[in-house]
Design an enzyme around this catalytic site. Sequence first.
Site, PDB file in Angstrom:
ATOM      1  CG  ASP A  41       7.773  11.332   0.990  1.00 35.97           C
ATOM      2  OD1 ASP A  41       7.161  10.209   0.878  1.00 35.97           O
ATOM      3  OD2 ASP A  41       8.046  11.852   1.990  1.00 35.97           O
ATOM      4  CB  SER A  98       5.243   7.668   7.928  1.00 32.74           C
ATOM      5  OG  SER A  98       4.173   7.674   6.908  1.00 32.74           O
ATOM      6  CG  HIS A 158       6.936   7.466   2.815  1.00 31.43           C
ATOM      7  ND1 HIS A 158       6.593   8.951   3.241  1.00 31.43           N
ATOM      8  CD2 HIS A 158       6.504   6.812   3.776  1.00 31.43           C
ATOM      9  CE1 HIS A 158       5.759   8.862   4.060  1.00 31.43           C
ATOM     10  NE2 HIS A 158       5.795   7.436   4.589  1.00 31.43           N
TER      11      HIS A 158
END
Length: 350
Positions: free
Chosen positions: A298, A156, A324
């Site tokens: 995601d 991320s 994610h």
Amino acid sequence: MKQILALAALGLAITGCVKIEDDGTSTPTEPARDLAAYLDGSLLDDGWSGGERLVSIDTSDGPHNVWIKRTGNNPEMKLLLLHGGPGGTSDYFGAFDSFLPGTAVEYYRYDQLGAGRSDKPDNDALWTIPRFVDEVDQVREAIGGDGSNFCLLGHSWGGILAIEYALAHPGEVKCLVISNMMASIPAYNRYADEVLKPQMAPEKLARVEQLEAEGKIDDPDYMGILMPEFYEKHILRRPAAEWPEPVNYGFAQMNQHVYVLMQGPSELGASGLLEDWDRFEDLAKIGVPTLVISGKHDTMDPAHMAAMAKKLPQGELVATEGSHMAMYDDQKAYFAGLNAFLLRQAKRGD
């Protein structure tokens, strides 16, 4: 008996004698690293504390401490894990403890400045990409990493940081993993606007956007809508009541000030200081082997991430069926791809 067999399998897997398949069968593998040497931290400075320590870093605000935790002992292959946020914690990397030891890589969880167990200075001048990159470089030095043994995994926001580090310090990186992060925030926002937001009921999306515009993200409606309508579909694909403790703890400990300042109020696109960040074209400058891990569900566009792997000179793609947090909701694909990549990098230079 099951516990004894599990421990035996772990030992054999690390020493490289066999690979344990899903059906319980085994196949020969090449040797990785001796189990006793991998587990022995008695001669390391942090051995007495179980691999945990504070690293002092220099900043424009003066010295501050960041928390790191080492697992394993392999001076030839060190992996630093860069967590999401910004302002998140490294706790959700706890899932890696069930899988990474099989590669015999020495890996480090690490709470970035402003997060988790690290110092939390009240100085907004510190929350910039170049300052974070400098912090990572100081942590690299502290763990003895260099271009022969130092690998980065960024998830991320950590993926942004990993890309920026590889561009700023190409000679210090052996390999790179970009997990669940696009190389362009404008492209991320377009994907959110064009693909993800239309999947929400219009009245619920309007309510979320109204609360954001009014600065009322602490209103119960805000996460009350986002959790079932967005987070359970695109962040971690299980009911929130079933989310693992490391994930829940990390969200609870989020430094909201840093997160909102840089990312914005939620994962539904970015509106903070990172809003204009775009390094897609610069991926061509990253010459080291790089693994890109995407998730079908995601918040990050899987097609964009596939294009990232092609743009990178030595790029590879692992496309999972997860979201994610694919290290939780598609662990089989995530760690099969990651571990295979790390094992290949460990053999480079042998």
